[in-house]
Design a protein around this motif. Sequence first.
Motif, PDB file in Angstrom:
ATOM      1  N   THR A 123      37.926  55.098  38.691  1.00 29.92           N
ATOM      2  CA  THR A 123      36.748  54.363  38.258  1.00 29.92           C
ATOM      3  C   THR A 123      36.993  52.870  38.445  1.00 29.92           C
ATOM      4  O   THR A 123      38.116  52.397  38.275  1.00 29.92           O
ATOM      5  N   ALA A 124      35.957  52.138  38.795  1.00 27.99           N
ATOM      6  CA  ALA A 124      36.076  50.701  39.008  1.00 27.99           C
ATOM      7  C   ALA A 124      34.802  50.016  38.542  1.00 27.99           C
ATOM      8  O   ALA A 124      33.754  50.640  38.406  1.00 27.99           O
ATOM      9  N   TRP A 125      34.918  48.719  38.297  1.00 27.70           N
ATOM     10  CA  TRP A 125      33.755  47.861  38.082  1.00 27.70           C
ATOM     11  C   TRP A 125      33.594  46.989  39.318  1.00 27.70           C
ATOM     12  O   TRP A 125      34.586  46.538  39.903  1.00 27.70           O
ATOM     13  N   ALA A 126      32.371  46.739  39.733  1.00 26.02           N
ATOM     14  CA  ALA A 126      32.130  45.977  40.957  1.00 26.02           C
ATOM     15  C   ALA A 126      31.019  44.959  40.747  1.00 26.02           C
ATOM     16  O   ALA A 126      30.061  45.200  40.009  1.00 26.02           O
ATOM     17  N   ALA A 127      31.160  43.816  41.416  1.00 26.26           N
ATOM     18  CA  ALA A 127      30.129  42.780  41.387  1.00 26.26           C
ATOM     19  C   ALA A 127      29.959  42.217  42.789  1.00 26.26           C
ATOM     20  O   ALA A 127      30.942  42.042  43.523  1.00 26.26           O
ATOM     21  N   GLY A 128      28.732  41.957  43.162  1.00 23.62           N
ATOM     22  CA  GLY A 128      28.451  41.388  44.482  1.00 23.62           C
ATOM     23  C   GLY A 128      28.698  42.335  45.627  1.00 23.62           C
ATOM     24  O   GLY A 128      28.865  41.895  46.768  1.00 23.62           O
ATOM     25  N   LEU A 129      28.714  43.618  45.359  1.00 24.53           N
ATOM     26  CA  LEU A 129      29.050  44.604  46.386  1.00 24.53           C
ATOM     27  C   LEU A 129      27.783  45.001  47.135  1.00 24.53           C
ATOM     28  O   LEU A 129      27.185  46.043  46.895  1.00 24.53           O
ATOM     29  N   TRP A 151      39.385  42.260  33.453  1.00 20.79           N
ATOM     30  CA  TRP A 151      39.078  41.379  34.570  1.00 20.79           C
ATOM     31  C   TRP A 151      37.637  40.897  34.577  1.00 20.79           C
ATOM     32  O   TRP A 151      37.102  40.541  35.624  1.00 20.79           O
ATOM     33  N   ALA A 152      37.010  40.823  33.420  1.00 20.02           N
ATOM     34  CA  ALA A 152      35.631  40.348  33.331  1.00 20.02           C
ATOM     35  C   ALA A 152      35.428  38.981  33.995  1.00 20.02           C
ATOM     36  O   ALA A 152      34.415  38.773  34.685  1.00 20.02           O
ATOM     37  N   PRO A 153      36.348  38.011  33.840  1.00 21.12           N
ATOM     38  CA  PRO A 153      36.112  36.702  34.476  1.00 21.12           C
ATOM     39  C   PRO A 153      35.983  36.768  35.993  1.00 21.12           C
ATOM     40  O   PRO A 153      35.157  36.056  36.584  1.00 21.12           O
ATOM     41  N   ARG A 159      29.891  35.721  42.538  1.00 24.21           N
ATOM     42  CA  ARG A 159      28.936  34.972  43.368  1.00 24.21           C
ATOM     43  C   ARG A 159      29.401  33.534  43.594  1.00 24.21           C
ATOM     44  O   ARG A 159      29.244  32.989  44.687  1.00 24.21           O
ATOM     45  N   ARG A 160      29.983  32.911  42.557  1.00 20.28           N
ATOM     46  CA  ARG A 160      30.468  31.540  42.722  1.00 20.28           C
ATOM     47  C   ARG A 160      31.607  31.467  43.745  1.00 20.28           C
ATOM     48  O   ARG A 160      31.762  30.484  44.453  1.00 20.28           O
ATOM     49  N   LEU A 342      41.031  31.211  47.438  1.00 21.93           N
ATOM     50  CA  LEU A 342      40.135  30.294  48.131  1.00 21.93           C
ATOM     51  C   LEU A 342      40.750  29.781  49.430  1.00 21.93           C
ATOM     52  O   LEU A 342      40.063  29.617  50.443  1.00 21.93           O
ATOM     53  N   ASP A 343      42.055  29.541  49.407  1.00 18.22           N
ATOM     54  CA  ASP A 343      42.735  29.066  50.607  1.00 18.22           C
ATOM     55  C   ASP A 343      42.665  30.115  51.720  1.00 18.22           C
ATOM     56  O   ASP A 343      42.426  29.799  52.893  1.00 18.22           O
ATOM     57  N   ALA A 344      42.868  31.390  51.347  1.00 21.36           N
ATOM     58  CA  ALA A 344      42.794  32.466  52.340  1.00 21.36           C
ATOM     59  C   ALA A 344      41.378  32.623  52.889  1.00 21.36           C
ATOM     60  O   ALA A 344      41.186  33.073  54.021  1.00 21.36           O
TER      61      ALA A 344
END
Length: 382
Positions: A123-129, A151-153, A159-160, A342-344
């Motif tokens: 099971t996983a949580w996903a955002a922006g998928l 890992w809520a943050p 999106r940011r 961010l660098d990657a």
Amino acid sequence: MTGTTGTPAGATPPLAELAGFAALHAKALGITRTELRQGLAAIRRDGTPDAWPRTWNRLAAHHQRADRPLHACRAHVLARFPYPADEHRRAAGDLAVRAFDTWRRSHGDIRRLELTLSSGTLTAWAAGLEPRAGRPLLLVMGGIISVKEQWAPFLAAARRLGVAVVVTEMPGVGENAHRYGPHSVEMIPELLDELGAAHCAAGVQLVALSFAGQLALSAAAEDPRITAVHTVGAPTDGVFRDPAVWATLPRTTTATLAHLAQREPPQLEKELATLALDEQALARVRVPVRYVASRRDEIIPRREWERLAEHLPDFTWVEFDDVHGSPAHLADTRLWLLHGVLDALGDRRARALAALLAVRGRADRGGTTRTHAAHHGERSRT
């Protein structure tokens, strides 16, 4: 079944050791110092085996009544620490998922994924998928104690950051029904297969802490979809196959590993030895690897990250004068990991974070092999 150091695998280690490790865990969760201090004091006064989960579940109920579901989730996560060894801890784990589910329904497009892999469900949580968005994918996984709800943050920041974020758990942790063992190295590639080519087309970065870092490096050696690995205190060799190192591991670590692997101690040590990454495997890791090391780590010997510096062509590490997970440097660790991501991505915000880290002056020792090829084998060291 008994643990490798004499602790029953179904029982938790002594309170003194739990309290020490819980300090890092609680800080990472966002449990306040006052809450931690008062909770530990109540547990010591109580003195019964159920005092630990009962105390933190009581704090969770307080937050739930105040309509703070994410705070309640975090307290339930601490109640299950270090793993669900009894009914109270198992219930706390379930309650943490429910509280997180309540929170995420009011926070954007975070959704629940239930995937079937060859060795069990995950099971996983996903955002922006969103496949059409063409965003790079950030796959996040904690270590042998960390559940995905922590890992809520990362999910809230998807999106940011301009990425899709999927957070999940190591085998045997939380809602991951896999058993931890040699076959666990197949989990990340299979998970990416299940997510589908569209979600991986723009590249996949892995943020994988502690023992999950070994799974990430194993996957990166074989899977071309993976473009970078970011980890904290990852074992790669001696922890898995050196009896002298194994003998020094805290009881919390060995008992938790026994629980995740569902194995008797002799078989556990034999199985885990196969997870060590030899020189041939490391030679196949060609992507950037970013590593946070702790000089006084009681779990991960210094040699673990020295080997990576010897064999990886694009390896950058930072060392903090701290214990496993660098709890006294949590803010710096988070900034450093975010900078690496961010660098990657080639995101110019990475420069601002690099400047901030330099101003803070906390990353006082480390090194990189990024200049290895360009400078005829010389390793850069700061």
